[in-house]
Design an enzyme around this catalytic site. Structure first.
Site, PDB file in Angstrom:
ATOM      1  N   LEU A   1      -2.692  -1.068   3.636  1.00  0.00           N
ATOM      2  CA  LEU A   1      -3.741  -1.151   2.613  1.00  0.00           C
ATOM      3  C   LEU A   1      -5.030  -0.505   3.104  1.00  0.00           C
ATOM      4  O   LEU A   1      -5.403  -0.655   4.262  1.00  0.00           O
ATOM      5  CB  LEU A   1      -4.064  -2.602   2.288  1.00  0.00           C
ATOM      6  N   ALA A   2      -5.710   0.201   2.219  1.00  0.00           N
ATOM      7  CA  ALA A   2      -7.080   0.646   2.481  1.00  0.00           C
ATOM      8  C   ALA A   2      -7.851   0.338   1.211  1.00  0.00           C
ATOM      9  O   ALA A   2      -7.509   0.841   0.144  1.00  0.00           O
ATOM     10  CB  ALA A   2      -7.112   2.142   2.780  1.00  0.00           C
TER      11      ALA A   2
ATOM     12  N   TYR B   1      -7.133   3.115  13.701  1.00  0.00           N
ATOM     13  CA  TYR B   1      -7.654   4.422  14.098  1.00  0.00           C
ATOM     14  C   TYR B   1      -8.681   4.236  15.205  1.00  0.00           C
ATOM     15  O   TYR B   1      -9.401   3.234  15.208  1.00  0.00           O
ATOM     16  CB  TYR B   1      -8.294   5.143  12.897  1.00  0.00           C
TER      17      TYR B   1
ATOM     18  N   GLY C   1       0.855  -1.200   0.000  1.00  0.00           N
ATOM     19  CA  GLY C   1       0.000   0.000   0.000  1.00  0.00           C
ATOM     20  C   GLY C   1       0.884   1.241   0.000  1.00  0.00           C
ATOM     21  O   GLY C   1       0.672   2.176   0.768  1.00  0.00           O
TER      22      GLY C   1
ATOM     23  N   PHE D   1      -0.435   6.979   4.311  1.00  0.00           N
ATOM     24  CA  PHE D   1       0.565   6.546   5.292  1.00  0.00           C
ATOM     25  C   PHE D   1       1.612   5.612   4.684  1.00  0.00           C
ATOM     26  O   PHE D   1       2.760   5.600   5.129  1.00  0.00           O
ATOM     27  CB  PHE D   1      -0.123   5.851   6.476  1.00  0.00           C
TER      28      PHE D   1
ATOM     29  N   PHE E   1      -1.976  -0.795  -5.926  1.00  0.00           N
ATOM     30  CA  PHE E   1      -2.902  -1.100  -7.013  1.00  0.00           C
ATOM     31  C   PHE E   1      -3.280   0.218  -7.665  1.00  0.00           C
ATOM     32  O   PHE E   1      -4.132   0.941  -7.159  1.00  0.00           O
ATOM     33  CB  PHE E   1      -4.142  -1.755  -6.405  1.00  0.00           C
TER      34      PHE E   1
ATOM     35  N   TYR F   1     -17.353   4.923  13.027  1.00  0.00           N
ATOM     36  CA  TYR F   1     -15.989   4.405  12.888  1.00  0.00           C
ATOM     37  C   TYR F   1     -15.694   3.297  13.905  1.00  0.00           C
ATOM     38  O   TYR F   1     -15.881   2.124  13.619  1.00  0.00           O
ATOM     39  CB  TYR F   1     -14.925   5.540  12.941  1.00  0.00           C
TER      40      TYR F   1
ATOM     41  N   THR G   1      -6.886  11.431   3.410  1.00  0.00           N
ATOM     42  CA  THR G   1      -6.301  10.536   2.408  1.00  0.00           C
ATOM     43  C   THR G   1      -7.441  10.135   1.479  1.00  0.00           C
ATOM     44  O   THR G   1      -8.606  10.441   1.742  1.00  0.00           O
ATOM     45  CB  THR G   1      -5.693   9.261   3.031  1.00  0.00           C
TER      46      THR G   1
ATOM     47  N   THR H   1       0.204   5.986  -1.693  1.00  0.00           N
ATOM     48  CA  THR H   1      -0.432   7.214  -1.184  1.00  0.00           C
ATOM     49  C   THR H   1      -0.495   7.143   0.349  1.00  0.00           C
ATOM     50  O   THR H   1      -0.169   6.108   0.941  1.00  0.00           O
ATOM     51  CB  THR H   1      -1.879   7.367  -1.714  1.00  0.00           C
TER      52      THR H   1
HETATM   53  P1  NAD Z   1      -4.780   5.457   1.109  1.00  0.00           P
HETATM   54  O1  NAD Z   1      -6.057   5.321   0.366  1.00  0.00           O
HETATM   55  O2  NAD Z   1      -4.020   6.714   0.982  1.00  0.00           O
HETATM   56  O3  NAD Z   1      -3.765   4.256   0.693  1.00  0.00           O
HETATM   57  C1  NAD Z   1      -4.183   2.964   0.440  1.00  0.00           C
HETATM   58  C2  NAD Z   1      -3.098   2.194  -0.287  1.00  0.00           C
HETATM   59  O4  NAD Z   1      -3.576   0.856  -0.491  1.00  0.00           O
HETATM   60  C3  NAD Z   1      -2.748   2.738  -1.691  1.00  0.00           C
HETATM   61  O5  NAD Z   1      -1.359   2.608  -1.890  1.00  0.00           O
HETATM   62  C4  NAD Z   1      -3.481   1.786  -2.645  1.00  0.00           C
HETATM   63  O6  NAD Z   1      -2.871   1.632  -3.920  1.00  0.00           O
HETATM   64  C5  NAD Z   1      -3.323   0.495  -1.846  1.00  0.00           C
HETATM   65  N1  NAD Z   1      -4.284  -0.547  -2.240  1.00  0.00           N
HETATM   66  C6  NAD Z   1      -5.621  -0.552  -2.096  1.00  0.00           C
HETATM   67  N2  NAD Z   1      -6.126  -1.732  -2.538  1.00  0.00           N
HETATM   68  C7  NAD Z   1      -5.064  -2.470  -2.958  1.00  0.00           C
HETATM   69  C8  NAD Z   1      -4.912  -3.770  -3.497  1.00  0.00           C
HETATM   70  N3  NAD Z   1      -5.955  -4.574  -3.688  1.00  0.00           N
HETATM   71  N4  NAD Z   1      -3.671  -4.180  -3.818  1.00  0.00           N
HETATM   72  C9  NAD Z   1      -2.583  -3.399  -3.644  1.00  0.00           C
HETATM   73  N5  NAD Z   1      -2.664  -2.167  -3.101  1.00  0.00           N
HETATM   74  C10 NAD Z   1      -3.888  -1.718  -2.772  1.00  0.00           C
HETATM   75  O7  NAD Z   1      -5.130   5.104   2.612  1.00  0.00           O
HETATM   76  P2  NAD Z   1      -4.548   5.521   4.046  1.00  0.00           P
HETATM   77  O8  NAD Z   1      -5.515   6.438   4.683  1.00  0.00           O
HETATM   78  O9  NAD Z   1      -3.099   5.867   3.992  1.00  0.00           O
HETATM   79  O10 NAD Z   1      -4.749   4.137   4.810  1.00  0.00           O
HETATM   80  C11 NAD Z   1      -3.703   3.228   5.115  1.00  0.00           C
HETATM   81  C12 NAD Z   1      -4.006   2.578   6.454  1.00  0.00           C
HETATM   82  O11 NAD Z   1      -3.973   3.568   7.487  1.00  0.00           O
HETATM   83  C13 NAD Z   1      -5.398   1.926   6.514  1.00  0.00           C
HETATM   84  O12 NAD Z   1      -5.312   0.745   7.269  1.00  0.00           O
HETATM   85  C14 NAD Z   1      -6.205   2.969   7.296  1.00  0.00           C
HETATM   86  O13 NAD Z   1      -7.319   2.426   7.950  1.00  0.00           O
HETATM   87  C15 NAD Z   1      -5.147   3.448   8.263  1.00  0.00           C
HETATM   88  N6  NAD Z   1      -5.441   4.741   8.924  1.00  0.00           N
HETATM   89  C16 NAD Z   1      -5.862   5.816   8.194  1.00  0.00           C
HETATM   90  C17 NAD Z   1      -6.165   7.008   8.857  1.00  0.00           C
HETATM   91  C18 NAD Z   1      -6.616   8.238   8.094  1.00  0.00           C
HETATM   92  O14 NAD Z   1      -7.173   9.137   8.706  1.00  0.00           O
HETATM   93  N7  NAD Z   1      -6.393   8.315   6.815  1.00  0.00           N
HETATM   94  C19 NAD Z   1      -5.978   7.114  10.254  1.00  0.00           C
HETATM   95  C20 NAD Z   1      -5.511   6.009  10.937  1.00  0.00           C
HETATM   96  C21 NAD Z   1      -5.253   4.819  10.271  1.00  0.00           C
END
Ligand code: NAD
Length: 402
Positions: A148-149, A234, A57, A62, A83, A244, A284, A60
């Site tokens: 991954l998200a 989170y 992941g 984190f 992806f 959430y 994000t 983008t």
């Molecule tokens: P994001 O959407 O920026 O990034 C998601 C990443 O996953 C991308 O690189 C995307 O290409 C990849 N991805 C998605 N489906 C895929 C697949 N099938 N195969 C390969 N890659 C795939 O998301 P984010 O907000 O950085 O989230 C990352 C983690 O951090 C998640 O677990 C999210 O729950 C957690 N998180 C997010 C927040 C927030 O506020 N954004 C806060 C705390 C925790």
């Protein structure tokens, strides 16, 4: 408005936003934002890091920020998996595609080995491809960041496709939310999840796939002694609990957090460790589509900026790796063994101030009480727009190497 030349390539790229999703991305803006994040970690200084790091992941949010920190502050070689979709004759690529390209280019300039694989990380094919790459290039892996998200996952064992939902449990949830492009505060009611919707969300966003990565890697013998892995969760404030932490996604996050204990058993004989880090709420691609959360974030950013506590993904990940997950040092965790870098977000004075604003905010005073401006800017920046120094009136050749 988009302009096409005779070859059908978009010449001027503008943000095209529908229902909280931006359908376009600006190649030069994305590349510049990657460079900005690299400049940030370099300015903070070098840190001790494992040297062979896989980020699942990576493109983008984190994941990208972890990869940049590992490489440019920690001198790590990195393998990234995401992806993303490349450009077509008429459409720009997804932002992550441009980010990956910019990352690999900057890493090469610095003489840092990096490679990016594009495809479905939930599949065993991708896991095996990563194993082959590691064997050929590193022999073993020191760290895996799982970031991954996704709304959908096909289970490689059963072939079944699961779709996650963002819904409350038990009863409908009514709260204020925003349309952040129209800058309108409005009440939304989210119907409760049915029993059949809980399990799929856990299947997609829980710890099953993370566990599969580590199990298959162990079987393949590619985990180095002292291997470490981290994934992200989170918690957030009570106002977002129904949608959430106490909703379907919260069930998945509980499962993810619990799976760290199972991973620690798997990693025990390698002196390896798994952690979940609870991160701050940030704009994000994943978080901007969660109902209610964008309004909370706009108020939170206002309060945190005023108190000098605001961080973006890159600041959070630099703090995680420089102050929490430090090789050779005990990792500070809470009573549930989680790393907390949401500590500043959850500070009592911060939450108190947000909660007071929450009770007062309306469409009329949104600009004054919240940082909706910062939220919108962050959202646009994720897609390479609103970045200083980029000439958005310039024609862009989608296939050109910027
Ligand atoms: P994001 O959407 O920026 O990034 C998601 C990443 O996953 C991308 O690189 C995307 O290409 C990849 N991805 C998605 N489906 C895929 C697949 N099938 N195969 C390969 N890659 C795939 O998301 P984010 O907000 O950085 O989230 C990352 C983690 O951090 C998640 O677990 C999210 O729950 C957690 N998180 C997010 C927040 C927030 O506020 N954004 C806060 C705390 C925790």
């Amino acid at each position: 408005m988009d302009v096409y030349n005779e070859k059908g390539r978009i010449m001027i790229i503008e943000p095209k936003i529908m229902r909280g999703i931006c359908l376009t991305a600006h190649p030069e803006g994305c590349a510049r934002e990657v460079k900005n994040q690299i400049a940030y970690v370099k300015a903070q200084g070098k840190i001790a890091m494992p040297k062979r790091v896989l980020v699942v992941g990576c493109s983008t949010g984190f994941g990208l920020a972890s990869r940049i920190t590992a490489a440019f502050a920690g001198d790590a070689e990195t393998l990234g998996i995401s992806f993303e979709k490349g450009p077509s004759a008429k459409r720009p690529a997804t932002p992550g595609w441009y980010n990956n390209r910019a990352f690999d280019k900057e890493a090469a300039v610095q003489g840092l080995k990096s490679n990016t694989l594009d495809g479905d990380a939930f599949s065993d094919e991708m896991k095996n491809q990563a194993i082959r790459w590691i064997k050929e290039n590193w022999e073993q892996l020191d760290m895996l960041v799982y970031s991954l998200a996704s709304p959908v996952r096909t289970d490689p064992e059963t072939g079944e496709t699961w779709r996650s939902v963002l819904k409350p449990l038990g009863k409908a949830f009514t709260a204020q939310s925003i349309d952040f492009m129209k800058e309108e505060v409005k009440e939304v009611t989210i119907p409760p999840a049915s029993d059949e919707e809980i399990e799929p969300t856990v299947k997609v966003m829980g710890g099953e796939d993370w566990t599969r990565w580590i199990s298959l890697f162990k079987e393949a013998g590619v985990l180095a002694r002292g291997f470490r892995t981290v994934s992200f969760s989170y918690i957030g404030p009570e106002v977002t609990f129904p949608v959430y932490r106490e909703g379907t996604i919260g069930k998945a996050k509980e499962n993810l957090e619990e799976s760290a204990a199972g991973l620690n058993k798997i990693l025990n004989d390698l002196d390896g460790r798994a952690w979940v880090s609870v991160n701050k709420a940030l704009v994000t691609r994943a978080s901007s589509v969660i109902p209610v959360v964008p309004l909370y974030m706009s108020l939170l950013f206002k309060v945190m900026k005023e108190k000098g506590l605001h961080e973006g993904c890159i600041e959070q990940m630099y703090r995680l790796f420089s102050q929490r997950l430090v090789p050779g040092k005990e990792v500070p965790v809470d009573e549930k063994a989680r790393i907390r870098i949401d500590d500043w977000e959850m500070r009592e004075d911060v939450q108190q101030a947000v909660s007071e604003l929450w009770d007062k905010v309306t469409s009329e005073n949104l600009r004054e009480l919240s940082d909706i401006k910062g939220f919108r800017e962050d959202f646009l920046k994720l897609h390479g727009f609103h970045i200083d120094g980029v000439d958005y009136t310039r024609d862009i050749d989608l296939e050109a190497d910027l």
